[in-house]
Design a protein around this motif. Structure first.
Motif, PDB file in Angstrom:
ATOM      1  N   LEU A 123       0.819  -1.209   0.000  1.00 37.35           N
ATOM      2  CA  LEU A 123       0.000   0.000   0.000  1.00 37.35           C
ATOM      3  C   LEU A 123       0.858   1.266   0.000  1.00 37.35           C
ATOM      4  O   LEU A 123       0.470   2.275  -0.575  1.00 37.35           O
ATOM      5  N   ALA A 124       2.018   1.190   0.665  1.00 35.87           N
ATOM      6  CA  ALA A 124       2.865   2.382   0.791  1.00 35.87           C
ATOM      7  C   ALA A 124       3.322   2.900  -0.565  1.00 35.87           C
ATOM      8  O   ALA A 124       3.512   4.113  -0.742  1.00 35.87           O
ATOM      9  N   LYS A 125       3.499   2.002  -1.538  1.00 31.73           N
ATOM     10  CA  LYS A 125       4.006   2.440  -2.840  1.00 31.73           C
ATOM     11  C   LYS A 125       2.913   2.969  -3.762  1.00 31.73           C
ATOM     12  O   LYS A 125       3.212   3.498  -4.833  1.00 31.73           O
ATOM     13  N   LEU A 126       1.669   2.850  -3.365  1.00 29.58           N
ATOM     14  CA  LEU A 126       0.575   3.348  -4.197  1.00 29.58           C
ATOM     15  C   LEU A 126       0.513   4.868  -4.142  1.00 29.58           C
ATOM     16  O   LEU A 126       0.833   5.491  -3.127  1.00 29.58           O
ATOM     17  N   GLN A 127       0.054   5.476  -5.222  1.00 28.70           N
ATOM     18  CA  GLN A 127       0.020   6.930  -5.334  1.00 28.70           C
ATOM     19  C   GLN A 127      -1.225   7.524  -4.676  1.00 28.70           C
ATOM     20  O   GLN A 127      -2.324   6.966  -4.786  1.00 28.70           O
ATOM     21  N   VAL A 128      -1.024   8.652  -3.999  1.00 27.24           N
ATOM     22  CA  VAL A 128      -2.162   9.420  -3.474  1.00 27.24           C
ATOM     23  C   VAL A 128      -2.718  10.316  -4.572  1.00 27.24           C
ATOM     24  O   VAL A 128      -3.934  10.521  -4.675  1.00 27.24           O
ATOM     25  N   SER A 129      -1.835  10.874  -5.396  1.00 29.22           N
ATOM     26  CA  SER A 129      -2.270  11.759  -6.484  1.00 29.22           C
ATOM     27  C   SER A 129      -2.895  10.937  -7.605  1.00 29.22           C
ATOM     28  O   SER A 129      -2.780   9.711  -7.644  1.00 29.22           O
ATOM     29  N   GLY A 130      -3.541  11.620  -8.527  1.00 25.91           N
ATOM     30  CA  GLY A 130      -4.126  10.939  -9.670  1.00 25.91           C
ATOM     31  C   GLY A 130      -5.535  10.436  -9.446  1.00 25.91           C
ATOM     32  O   GLY A 130      -6.025   9.587 -10.197  1.00 25.91           O
ATOM     33  N   THR A 131      -6.180  10.954  -8.415  1.00 23.21           N
ATOM     34  CA  THR A 131      -7.565  10.539  -8.157  1.00 23.21           C
ATOM     35  C   THR A 131      -8.554  11.620  -8.583  1.00 23.21           C
ATOM     36  O   THR A 131      -9.593  11.815  -7.949  1.00 23.21           O
ATOM     37  N   ASP A 132      -8.240  12.339  -9.636  1.00 25.49           N
ATOM     38  CA  ASP A 132      -9.138  13.386 -10.125  1.00 25.49           C
ATOM     39  C   ASP A 132     -10.202  12.754 -11.019  1.00 25.49           C
ATOM     40  O   ASP A 132      -9.970  12.488 -12.196  1.00 25.49           O
ATOM     41  N   LEU A 133     -11.352  12.508 -10.438  1.00 18.76           N
ATOM     42  CA  LEU A 133     -12.458  11.863 -11.143  1.00 18.76           C
ATOM     43  C   LEU A 133     -13.549  12.881 -11.440  1.00 18.76           C
ATOM     44  O   LEU A 133     -13.673  13.902 -10.761  1.00 18.76           O
ATOM     45  N   ASP A 134     -14.349  12.588 -12.439  1.00 13.03           N
ATOM     46  CA  ASP A 134     -15.456  13.462 -12.830  1.00 13.03           C
ATOM     47  C   ASP A 134     -16.754  12.676 -12.863  1.00 13.03           C
ATOM     48  O   ASP A 134     -16.758  11.441 -12.944  1.00 13.03           O
ATOM     49  N   ASP A 135     -17.862  13.409 -12.821  1.00 18.10           N
ATOM     50  CA  ASP A 135     -19.179  12.815 -13.038  1.00 18.10           C
ATOM     51  C   ASP A 135     -19.588  13.083 -14.481  1.00 18.10           C
ATOM     52  O   ASP A 135     -19.754  14.244 -14.869  1.00 18.10           O
ATOM     53  N   PRO A 136     -19.750  12.026 -15.293  1.00 22.08           N
ATOM     54  CA  PRO A 136     -20.147  12.251 -16.683  1.00 22.08           C
ATOM     55  C   PRO A 136     -21.533  12.851 -16.815  1.00 22.08           C
ATOM     56  O   PRO A 136     -21.844  13.519 -17.794  1.00 22.08           O
ATOM     57  N   GLU A 137     -22.372  12.622 -15.799  1.00 23.71           N
ATOM     58  CA  GLU A 137     -23.722  13.188 -15.768  1.00 23.71           C
ATOM     59  C   GLU A 137     -23.966  13.815 -14.402  1.00 23.71           C
ATOM     60  O   GLU A 137     -23.375  13.418 -13.401  1.00 23.71           O
ATOM     61  N   GLU A 138     -24.867  14.786 -14.375  1.00 24.70           N
ATOM     62  CA  GLU A 138     -25.233  15.421 -13.107  1.00 24.70           C
ATOM     63  C   GLU A 138     -25.884  14.382 -12.200  1.00 24.70           C
ATOM     64  O   GLU A 138     -26.812  13.692 -12.602  1.00 24.70           O
TER      65      GLU A 138
END
Length: 238
Positions: A123-138
Motif C-alpha cells: 500500500l505504501a508504494k501506491l500513489q495518493v495523487s491521480g484521483t481526479d475523477l469526474d461525473d459524466p452526468e449530473e
C-alpha cells in the motif's frame, strides 16, 4: 459564516488528548483503470460505505481480530488516506486483509488501521495523487429518506481527498446513532448519497446542529475547513 464542528469531533485542529495517543490511519484504495475510471460521486459514496462496513464488521468489534486496532485508531485523530491502484497493484492490494466495496462501477477496498508510519509495502508504494475523477452526468436528486452527506460548495478537493471526507462524515453519523439505528442502517446495506450543497443549503446545514466534518488541514485544504455535513434522517431535529 461560522462553521461549528459536532460535539467531541476528532477532526478539529485544536490540540486534544487524541493528539497524545499513538496515531493510526485507515487506508482506502480506489481501483482506477485508465480506460474506465469510476464516476466521482460513485467513488465518494462507495468510500463512505466502506468506512461504515469496516466499523460494523464483526472483526472490528468486541474481541475481533481488528478490534484493538480499530479502538486505537478511534482513540486518536481519525485519519483516512485514499490511494489509487490499477492492474497488478490492485490485485496485490486486494490480497491483503480488508474489505472491498463495489458501487455502481467504483471499487474501494478498506483495510484495518495501520500506524501512521507503518504502511504495508503493497500500500505504501501506491500513489495518493491521480484521483481526479469526474461525473459524466449530473447526479440525481438524492433520496432524503436515506442519509445524505452534503459536501461544501466552497472547498475544492481532489476525489481522493473528498472520498476521505465522505468517510469522515459517515463515521460521525455512525457515532451519533443509537445501537438500534445503527443496526437498521447496516441491515439496509448502508444506503446513502453524497452531493454538493448549494451555498444557501450549506448555510442552513452548518447551522442545523447536524454533525459536520472540520478538517485538520494535513493535506490540500486549510486547517479548520468545514467540508461535509452528515444529514442522517435520525439526526434531524423535528
Amino acid at each position: 459564516m461560522v462553521c461549528v464542528s459536532s460535539d467531541d469531533s476528532p477532526f478539529v485542529t485544536e490540540p486534544t488528548a487524541r493528539d497524545e495517543a499513538p496515531q493510526f490511519v485507515l487506508p482506502l484504495v480506489v481501483h482506477i483503470e485508465k480506460a474506465e475510471p469510476p464516476a466521482r460521486t460513485d467513488a465518494l459514496e462507495t468510500a463512505a460505505r466502506a468506512v461504515l462496513v469496516i466499523l460494523s464488521d464483526e472483526r472490528s468489534l468486541g474481541e475481533g481480530e481488528w478490534a484493538q486496532t480499530m479502538r486505537d485508531w478511534q482513540d486518536a485523530r481519525i485519519r483516512k488516506v485514499v490511494r489509487r491502484a490499477r492492474g497488478g497493484e490492485w490485485r496485490k492490494a486486494s490480497a491483503l486483509p480488508g474489505i472491498t466495496l463495489t458501487g455502481k462501477a467504483a471499487e474501494v477496498r478498506v483495510f484495518p488501521p495501520v500506524p501512521l508510519d507503518g504502511w504495508p509495502k503493497e500500500l505504501a508504494k501506491l500513489q495518493v495523487s491521480g484521483t481526479d475523477l469526474d461525473d459524466p452526468e449530473e447526479p440525481a436528486v438524492p433520496d432524503r429518506t436515506a442519509p445524505v452527506l452534503w459536501m461544501s460548495p466552497d472547498v475544492e478537493m481532489s476525489a481522493g481527498k473528498a472520498m476521505a471526507q465522505a468517510g469522515h462524515a459517515a463515521q460521525l453519523a455512525w457515532w451519533e446513532l443509537t445501537d438500534a439505528e445503527r443496526e437498521e442502517w447496516r441491515a439496509a446495506g448502508f444506503p446513502l448519497s453524497v452531493r454538493t450543497a448549494t451555498a444557501e443549503r450549506w448555510k442552513e446545514l452548518t447551522e442545523s446542529g447536524l454533525p459536520v466534518v472540520q478538517d485538520a488541514g494535513f493535506t490540500e485544504i486549510a486547517p479548520g475547513s468545514c467540508t461535509v455535513v452528515s444529514d442522517h434522517p435520525a439526526l434531524r431535529k423535528p
